[in-house]
Design a protein around this motif. Structure first.
Motif, short mmCIF file in Angstrom:
data_model
loop_
_atom_site.label_atom_id
_atom_site.label_comp_id
_atom_site.label_asym_id
_atom_site.label_seq_id
_atom_site.Cartn_x
_atom_site.Cartn_y
_atom_site.Cartn_z
N ARG A 49 0.80 -1.21 0.00
CA ARG A 49 0.00 0.00 0.00
C ARG A 49 0.84 1.27 0.00
N THR A 50 2.14 1.14 -0.13
CA THR A 50 2.98 2.33 -0.21
C THR A 50 2.65 3.12 -1.49
N CYS A 51 2.47 4.43 -1.33
CA CYS A 51 2.30 5.32 -2.47
C CYS A 51 3.54 6.19 -2.58
N VAL A 52 4.02 6.39 -3.78
CA VAL A 52 5.27 7.12 -4.00
C VAL A 52 4.99 8.36 -4.82
N PHE A 53 5.51 9.49 -4.36
CA PHE A 53 5.32 10.77 -5.04
C PHE A 53 6.66 11.44 -5.27
N GLU A 54 6.77 12.14 -6.38
CA GLU A 54 7.95 12.94 -6.66
C GLU A 54 7.69 14.37 -6.24
N ALA A 55 8.62 14.95 -5.51
CA ALA A 55 8.54 16.36 -5.11
C ALA A 55 9.76 17.07 -5.64
N PRO A 56 9.67 17.69 -6.82
CA PRO A 56 10.86 18.29 -7.45
C PRO A 56 11.39 19.52 -6.73
N ASP A 57 10.55 20.17 -5.90
CA ASP A 57 11.02 21.36 -5.19
C ASP A 57 10.21 21.54 -3.92
N ALA A 58 10.55 22.59 -3.14
CA ALA A 58 9.89 22.82 -1.86
C ALA A 58 8.41 23.12 -2.03
N SER A 59 8.06 23.82 -3.10
CA SER A 59 6.65 24.14 -3.34
C SER A 59 5.82 22.87 -3.54
N ALA A 60 6.38 21.93 -4.28
CA ALA A 60 5.67 20.66 -4.50
C ALA A 60 5.56 19.88 -3.20
N MET A 61 6.59 19.94 -2.35
CA MET A 61 6.54 19.24 -1.07
C MET A 61 5.44 19.83 -0.18
N ARG A 62 5.35 21.16 -0.13
CA ARG A 62 4.29 21.78 0.66
C ARG A 62 2.91 21.45 0.10
N SER A 63 2.80 21.43 -1.22
CA SER A 63 1.53 21.11 -1.86
C SER A 63 1.08 19.69 -1.51
N LEU A 64 2.05 18.76 -1.48
CA LEU A 64 1.73 17.39 -1.09
C LEU A 64 1.22 17.36 0.34
N GLY A 65 1.87 18.13 1.24
CA GLY A 65 1.41 18.19 2.62
C GLY A 65 0.02 18.74 2.75
N ARG A 66 -0.29 19.81 1.99
CA ARG A 66 -1.64 20.38 2.03
C ARG A 66 -2.67 19.37 1.57
N SER A 67 -2.35 18.64 0.50
CA SER A 67 -3.27 17.64 -0.02
C SER A 67 -3.48 16.51 0.99
N LEU A 68 -2.39 16.08 1.61
CA LEU A 68 -2.48 15.01 2.60
C LEU A 68 -3.32 15.43 3.80
N ALA A 69 -3.25 16.70 4.18
CA ALA A 69 -4.00 17.19 5.35
C ALA A 69 -5.50 16.95 5.20
N GLY A 70 -5.98 16.94 3.96
CA GLY A 70 -7.40 16.71 3.73
C GLY A 70 -7.86 15.32 4.09
N GLN A 71 -6.92 14.38 4.27
CA GLN A 71 -7.25 13.00 4.63
C GLN A 71 -7.16 12.76 6.14
N LEU A 72 -6.69 13.76 6.89
CA LEU A 72 -6.36 13.54 8.29
C LEU A 72 -7.51 13.89 9.23
N ALA A 73 -7.46 13.28 10.41
CA ALA A 73 -8.51 13.47 11.42
C ALA A 73 -7.87 13.49 12.80
#
Length: 307
Positions: free
Chosen positions: A147-171
């Protein structure tokens, strides 16, 4: 726009799978001993597919990628994995790996056997979240949780964007165990989480305070940001007087691998890996982010669409 379709197949697709596999393997540099795939026949491929089937990827209806599923104990081995050279660059390999998660339901992880003479192939599997577990020259055995999902984060902006997107799944009560070397981007990802959770205060490295609490600005869960590197044990979290209940917060533990797992049976394990291909003069320093959900909390959730 080209359409990629991946479907589960059995012995009836042996000829199509064989054609893809042999073309893919023939395009690789000569190996000693040669790859077993080059000596396959339609009959032998049908026998392989008769055990647990395989996956066939088609691009606009043409077979272009394939693999054979070979269950061994609790792991699913991916055999005869190949993509036709003229179809590379369309995400075929990634689509095949994504499809393995559904095809191997009930198994714990996926395993591949690569050749050490093909370092580019080994790096490809590493980018997909596989880690070396054994080596018997010239074979390199690599494995990743299914179940591992792998994402590429080419820069800091992409890393923050991934974090924002992940936050929508959290409780409230969720635990994230965050690992990666110095400068990998752990705090940058956590900044994205904080933005997505709409918490108060700048999210910075907690190195000098061990833990910080960022209350929600919108009535949601607080973000508790912990540096486990300086903790003698995760039980010390109870002694930090955080002024918040971890059951009502989202807790992110940096350097928590091998330490924070005892907090709860369900957690997200996030590993950030710096690229080994970027040189010191490169303008970008890409990262690979591997997200592995552990425990019943995440059974009904998928993280494939993040980013």
């Amino acid at each position: 726009m080209s359409e990629v379709v991946v479907r589960r197949v059995g012995p009836e697709a042996a000829a199509d799978v064989l054609a893809v596999v042999q073309e893919a393997f023939a395009a690789r540099p000569p190996l000693d001993p040669p790859a077993d795939a080059l000596s396959e026949t339609v009959e032998s491929m049908a026998r392989l597919l008769g055990k647990h089937g395989g996956l066939l990827a088609c691009l606009d209806g043409r077979p272009v990628g394939a693999l054979v599923l070979d269950p061994v104990g609790s792991t699913m081995y991916l055999r005869r994995f190949g993509v036709r050279p003229d179809a590379q660059g369309h995400g075929i390999a990634r689509r095949l790996i994504d499809a393995v998660v559904d095809a191997a339901e009930g198994f714990d992880d996926a395993t591949v056997v690569a050749r050490e003479e093909l370092p580019a192939t080994v790096r490809f599997w590493e980018r997909q979240g596989f880690r070396e577990i054994a080596r018997d020259s010239p074979l390199v055995e690599m494995r990743r949780p299914l179940r591992t999902c792998v994402f590429e984060a080419p820069d800091a902006s992409a890393m923050r964007s991934l974090g924002r997107s992940l936050a929508g799944q959290l409780a409230p009560g969720d635990l994230i165990v965050l690992s990666g070397g110095l400068g990998a981007g752990k705090t940058t990802l956590t900044q994205g989480l904080g933005a997505g959770l709409h918490v108060r205060g700048d999210v910075t490295s907690p190195t000098f305070v061990i833990a910080r609490v960022h209350p929600s600005l919108v009535g949601g869960p607080a973000l508790v940001h912990v540096d486990a590197y300086r903790l003698g044990g995760i039980e010390e979290l109870d002694d930090l007087d955080l002024d918040t209940d971890l059951d009502e917060a989202v807790t992110v533990v940096e350097w928590g691998e091998g330490l924070a797992e005892g907090l709860t049976e369900s957690r997200l394990e996030i590993r950030i890996v710096r690229s080994t291909e970027a040189g010191p003069e490169d303008e970008v320093d890409p990262r690979r982010v591997e997200i592995t959900p552990v425990g019943p909390r995440w059974h009904a959730l998928s993280f494939r669409g993040l980013g």
